[in-house]
Design an enzyme around this catalytic site. Sequence first.
Site, PDB file in Angstrom:
ATOM      1  N   LYS A 164       0.842  -1.203   0.000  1.00  0.00           N
ATOM      2  CA  LYS A 164       0.000   0.000   0.000  1.00  0.00           C
ATOM      3  C   LYS A 164       0.874   1.249   0.000  1.00  0.00           C
ATOM      4  O   LYS A 164       1.921   1.276   0.656  1.00  0.00           O
ATOM      5  CB  LYS A 164      -0.902  -0.037   1.243  1.00  0.00           C
ATOM      6  CG  LYS A 164      -1.958   1.063   1.313  1.00  0.00           C
ATOM      7  CD  LYS A 164      -2.845   0.849   2.544  1.00  0.00           C
ATOM      8  CE  LYS A 164      -3.928   1.907   2.670  1.00  0.00           C
ATOM      9  NZ  LYS A 164      -4.785   1.679   3.852  1.00  0.00           N
ATOM     10  N   SER A 178      -9.644   1.555   2.931  1.00  0.00           N
ATOM     11  CA  SER A 178      -8.837   2.359   2.047  1.00  0.00           C
ATOM     12  C   SER A 178      -7.750   1.578   1.296  1.00  0.00           C
ATOM     13  O   SER A 178      -7.165   2.111   0.356  1.00  0.00           O
ATOM     14  CB  SER A 178      -8.173   3.483   2.846  1.00  0.00           C
ATOM     15  OG  SER A 178      -7.307   2.951   3.832  1.00  0.00           O
ATOM     16  N   SER A 191      -9.708  -0.722   7.151  1.00  0.00           N
ATOM     17  CA  SER A 191      -9.177  -0.632   5.785  1.00  0.00           C
ATOM     18  C   SER A 191      -8.471  -1.859   5.240  1.00  0.00           C
ATOM     19  O   SER A 191      -8.123  -1.889   4.064  1.00  0.00           O
ATOM     20  CB  SER A 191      -8.239   0.560   5.675  1.00  0.00           C
ATOM     21  OG  SER A 191      -9.010   1.728   5.622  1.00  0.00           O
TER      22      SER A 191
HETATM   23  N1  GLN Z   1     -13.019   3.619   6.421  1.00  0.00           N
HETATM   24  C1  GLN Z   1     -12.429   4.081   7.637  1.00  0.00           C
HETATM   25  C2  GLN Z   1     -12.106   5.555   7.508  1.00  0.00           C
HETATM   26  O1  GLN Z   1     -12.420   6.094   6.523  1.00  0.00           O
HETATM   27  C3  GLN Z   1     -11.220   3.280   7.983  1.00  0.00           C
HETATM   28  C4  GLN Z   1     -10.026   3.700   7.239  1.00  0.00           C
HETATM   29  C5  GLN Z   1      -8.803   2.921   7.596  1.00  0.00           C
HETATM   30  O2  GLN Z   1      -8.866   1.917   8.275  1.00  0.00           O
HETATM   31  N2  GLN Z   1      -7.670   3.457   7.176  1.00  0.00           N
HETATM   32  O3  GLN Z   1     -11.580   6.156   8.379  1.00  0.00           O
END
Ligand code: GLN
Length: 494
Positions: free
Chosen positions: A79, A154, A178
């Site tokens: 990532k 994400s 994410s």
């Molecule tokens: N979807 C969650 C957010 O937008 C989690 C994101 C993540 O785990 N980086 O914060």
Amino acid sequence: MDPLSASATQIRQMIASGERSAEEIARLSLDRARALQPVLNAFVDILDDEALEQARRIDARVHGGETLARLAGVPVLVKDNICVEAGRTTCGSRFLESYRSPFAASVVERLRSAGAVIIAKTNMDEFGMGSSGEHSAFGPTCNPWDTGRVPGGSSSGTAAGVAAGVAPIGLGTDTGGSIRQPASLCGLVGVRPTYGRVSRWGLVAFASSLDQIGPFARTSEDAALALSVISGHDPRDSTSAQIETPNFMTDLERGVEPLVIGVPRQAHSHSNHSSVALALDTAVEVFEGLGARIVEVDLASTDHAIAAYYLVATAEASSNLARFDGVRFGRRGEGATLDELYERSRGEGFGEEVQRRIMLGTHALSAGYADQYYATALKARRVVKEEYERAFVDRGAHAILMPTAPEPAFELGTKTDDPLSMYLEDVYTVGPALAGLPAVSFQGGFASVGEGDRERALPVGLQVIGPALGEGQLLRVVRMFERVTEHHARRPEI
Ligand code: GLN
């Protein structure tokens, strides 16, 4: 066997036996990444030089008759918020569009010393903020099961790339879901490790008390292998736990016996998609068939976890992202005064969602409001933690089983104008994150959506959540499920 549909262990074996060279496999993976890029937009940079150099090093070891490390020659995806000196580290942001890290993250060093071949840096929601992969400055990533749908976020690019067969293993980060949510939407195993299990050194911080790096894989076996490689104490990360790293592969086949699975009373209440309910109920039956005892647990705080998470995460993000001021890192806006320089750099560099979060977080921490918002959120976080503890200690659950996401992959563009509905995608994943607990998402079933030639089978994920440092147990539970079901073997046609 096609090396790109093989497991990590099989790939290493093909290389060790001389059936294939590491270079040949790296080229297959790089070619597949390049061929799929116009369709999936899963990659920020494809790292030919890095990959081929490492592959040749592995091949030299094979020729020298040396024993190969655990991931020798295995293609992996990383990532783009994890620092690698090869290519850029953009975090999916305009701000860092041309940023090159001078060093590699600890997890990357661990992957390299295990012989892994890093193929690409993957697309992501900007700074990790999103649940669909659509908040990237480089455009949305598409789901390999249906390219009209989101892969989740994400860690969108890693999930799409692993699901599409570019690499058997990839790294993502999970602040509030994410890793698990995109794993669920792309039909993969995704591990959020216990907070402190994996070093965060070299990870660009979003919310430091929540961020964890973890693996994506197609099976529990590859996930266990990858987790064993990246885990372990790191003196450079003060929050990394001083504990020995187990080899999660050793006991994987042993199962858990007797197995007690906790199912929250609230497990169904936040999803209105029948495929999710069906997958959960079927999985409960599967585990019962395997001799597990099912107990009901109470996670009433699930109703408040989203609110608590979006206060804690944005508060921490607002302070972590203060370093991006146009002076030291990345993009620099034009400005006659220092204030103007900050304002332009941040105004032009950050996307809309990131700006929204910085404002929310700054407000939640500001004088006069911090008690009302931030302090209350911390109290709620404590309650969430205590509820999980009760489920494990008082109810004796080895793992809590619940959906990973309220629905399967949704269509691109359907939630981008409605932040709240996007946040609600995280309803099942933020609790374990707030509690610092490990959780593993796995493929629980399929949903059939659309009609006519738009009809598609979409994966539906479930997660098991365990007590702190219980990753081994969770992976064994997932392995038990895989042994008696076929879902994990099904791959998208792309
Ligand atoms: N979807 C969650 C957010 O937008 C989690 C994101 C993540 O785990 N980086 O914060």
